[in-house]
Design a protein around this motif. Sequence first.
Motif, short mmCIF file in Angstrom:
data_model
loop_
_atom_site.label_atom_id
_atom_site.label_comp_id
_atom_site.label_asym_id
_atom_site.label_seq_id
_atom_site.Cartn_x
_atom_site.Cartn_y
_atom_site.Cartn_z
N LEU A 11 0.85 -1.09 0.15
CA LEU A 11 0.02 -0.06 0.03
C LEU A 11 0.99 1.40 -0.19
N ARG A 12 2.06 1.14 0.29
CA ARG A 12 2.92 2.26 0.30
C ARG A 12 3.15 2.81 -1.39
N GLY A 13 3.13 2.16 -2.34
CA GLY A 13 3.32 2.38 -3.61
C GLY A 13 4.76 1.89 -3.99
N ASP A 14 5.11 1.99 -5.27
CA ASP A 14 6.19 1.38 -5.71
C ASP A 14 7.48 2.12 -5.58
N CYS A 15 7.43 3.42 -4.84
CA CYS A 15 8.74 4.11 -4.45
C CYS A 15 9.14 3.52 -3.34
N ALA A 31 22.46 -15.17 -11.07
CA ALA A 31 21.77 -14.48 -10.06
C ALA A 31 21.76 -12.77 -9.52
N HIS A 32 23.04 -12.69 -9.90
CA HIS A 32 23.52 -11.23 -9.64
C HIS A 32 22.97 -10.30 -10.99
N ASP A 33 22.82 -11.02 -12.06
CA ASP A 33 22.23 -10.33 -13.24
C ASP A 33 20.73 -9.98 -12.98
N ALA A 34 20.06 -11.07 -12.37
CA ALA A 34 18.58 -10.92 -12.10
C ALA A 34 18.45 -9.94 -11.08
N VAL A 35 19.27 -9.62 -9.96
CA VAL A 35 19.08 -8.62 -9.04
C VAL A 35 19.17 -7.27 -9.59
N ALA A 36 20.19 -7.04 -10.48
CA ALA A 36 20.66 -5.98 -10.98
C ALA A 36 19.32 -5.48 -11.71
N LYS A 37 18.59 -6.44 -12.60
CA LYS A 37 17.39 -6.19 -13.37
C LYS A 37 16.23 -5.62 -12.58
N VAL A 38 16.00 -6.42 -11.48
CA VAL A 38 14.91 -6.04 -10.52
C VAL A 38 15.24 -4.70 -9.66
N ARG A 39 16.73 -4.40 -9.51
CA ARG A 39 16.74 -3.02 -8.99
C ARG A 39 16.46 -1.83 -9.82
N ARG A 40 16.73 -2.10 -11.19
CA ARG A 40 16.23 -0.97 -12.23
C ARG A 40 14.78 -0.81 -12.03
N LEU A 41 14.13 -2.16 -12.06
CA LEU A 41 12.68 -2.24 -12.12
C LEU A 41 11.88 -1.64 -10.95
N ALA A 42 12.52 -1.81 -9.59
CA ALA A 42 11.94 -1.40 -8.42
C ALA A 42 12.15 0.02 -8.14
N GLY A 43 13.38 0.43 -8.79
CA GLY A 43 13.72 1.73 -8.47
C GLY A 43 14.57 1.81 -6.98
N THR A 44 15.14 0.85 -6.67
CA THR A 44 15.87 0.77 -5.25
C THR A 44 17.01 -0.11 -5.25
N LYS A 45 17.94 0.31 -4.47
CA LYS A 45 19.23 -0.71 -4.57
C LYS A 45 19.10 -1.52 -3.60
N ARG A 46 18.09 -1.54 -2.79
CA ARG A 46 18.02 -2.60 -1.55
C ARG A 46 17.26 -3.83 -2.01
N ALA A 241 8.65 -6.30 -15.79
CA ALA A 241 8.97 -5.33 -16.50
C ALA A 241 7.65 -4.62 -16.67
N GLU A 242 6.72 -5.52 -17.27
CA GLU A 242 5.50 -5.00 -17.64
C GLU A 242 4.72 -4.47 -16.63
N ALA A 243 5.00 -5.16 -15.35
CA ALA A 243 3.84 -4.91 -14.38
C ALA A 243 4.63 -3.56 -13.87
N ALA A 244 6.15 -3.35 -13.74
CA ALA A 244 6.50 -2.15 -13.52
C ALA A 244 6.28 -1.03 -14.29
N GLN A 245 6.20 -1.11 -15.72
CA GLN A 245 5.62 -0.19 -16.44
C GLN A 245 4.23 0.42 -16.18
N GLU A 246 3.46 -0.51 -15.55
CA GLU A 246 2.09 -0.17 -15.44
C GLU A 246 1.72 0.13 -13.88
N GLY A 247 2.87 0.43 -13.33
CA GLY A 247 2.86 0.91 -11.85
C GLY A 247 2.25 -0.14 -10.94
N GLN A 248 2.47 -1.72 -11.31
CA GLN A 248 1.84 -2.75 -10.39
C GLN A 248 2.77 -3.71 -10.05
#
Length: 333
Positions: A11-15, A31-46, A241-248
Amino acid sequence: MWYNPVPILNLRGDCNLNGILNLNKPKGITAHDAVAKVRRLAGTKRVGHAGTLDPAATGVLPICIGAATRVVEYLSDADKAYRASIALGLATPSYDLETPPSVIVENGELARRSALTITELEVLLQTFVGPQMQTPPMYSALHVGGQRLYELARAGKEVERAARSITIYSLKLLSFAPLMIGDTAYPTLEVDIECSKGTYIRSLAVDIGARLRAPAVLAALTRTRSGPFRLEDAHTLEALAEAAQEGQLADLLYPTDYALTDLPRVELSLDDERRIRMGQTIPADSAAAEGTLARAYSTDGLFVAILRLQAQRWQPDKVFNPDLAPSPISGEG
């Protein structure tokens, strides 16, 4: 027993995402590559992963985001399940098809191995079920003398590796049929495996071949389960990636405590919760063994902490900030 609640909306939103993604890792990335891709999609380093997968392997790779990165160590310790293809008749330095063959048997030997019966194979596989010691492959990420084993292996060096304790809970033969590798058909076992953390399926493949007196490699591997996360519920990177683009993207998150559903649940009174949040211990009404872990919840169903049993008292192992909604799994038995 594993639980499978519907993933909840953060409920806090994608940010400010907090939770766990069940990723179906594709072949060809680490697995490190996958984490890097999710970091970009989620907009966070954590962001962190729980339980690595070789680049050639596919399947379940839990990705923890935000506060959920604090449960990576517990999820990494969870049992795993795999579907593996084990080809007989060739060997490689890496125990899989990522390095060139070092041994290839003659066609006559291949024919002899192809003549093994299903019953013979099933009986042999059962000898691998149970606790045992396993030697990790040289091509692995383990450290020896400050260097990763795969770095030494690529330099042409081989060092002694200490065997590690693992458990194979089940090993089921699905099929035994030819598999084309290059221009040759190799007799190949397809098996389902349930095992403890730290099990190298590549080493298991080679050990099975040795018991059959044949060189063997792991020809394909898919992780079908990691703790409570299952392949049938996993999402591809494209879907994320599709979910991130749609804010979901938050819609696909599992709550942090979903990684801990195999731990016993402790209900806290208001005073108990206050003490735990202050780092104090509380009495334990439990006959569990010393060092047992548990997950603790507030009176209104919020996930509060991971507890550890010490001298018949629960002490906080990790305490979590209050969320905005009760955990959907806090009331299960």
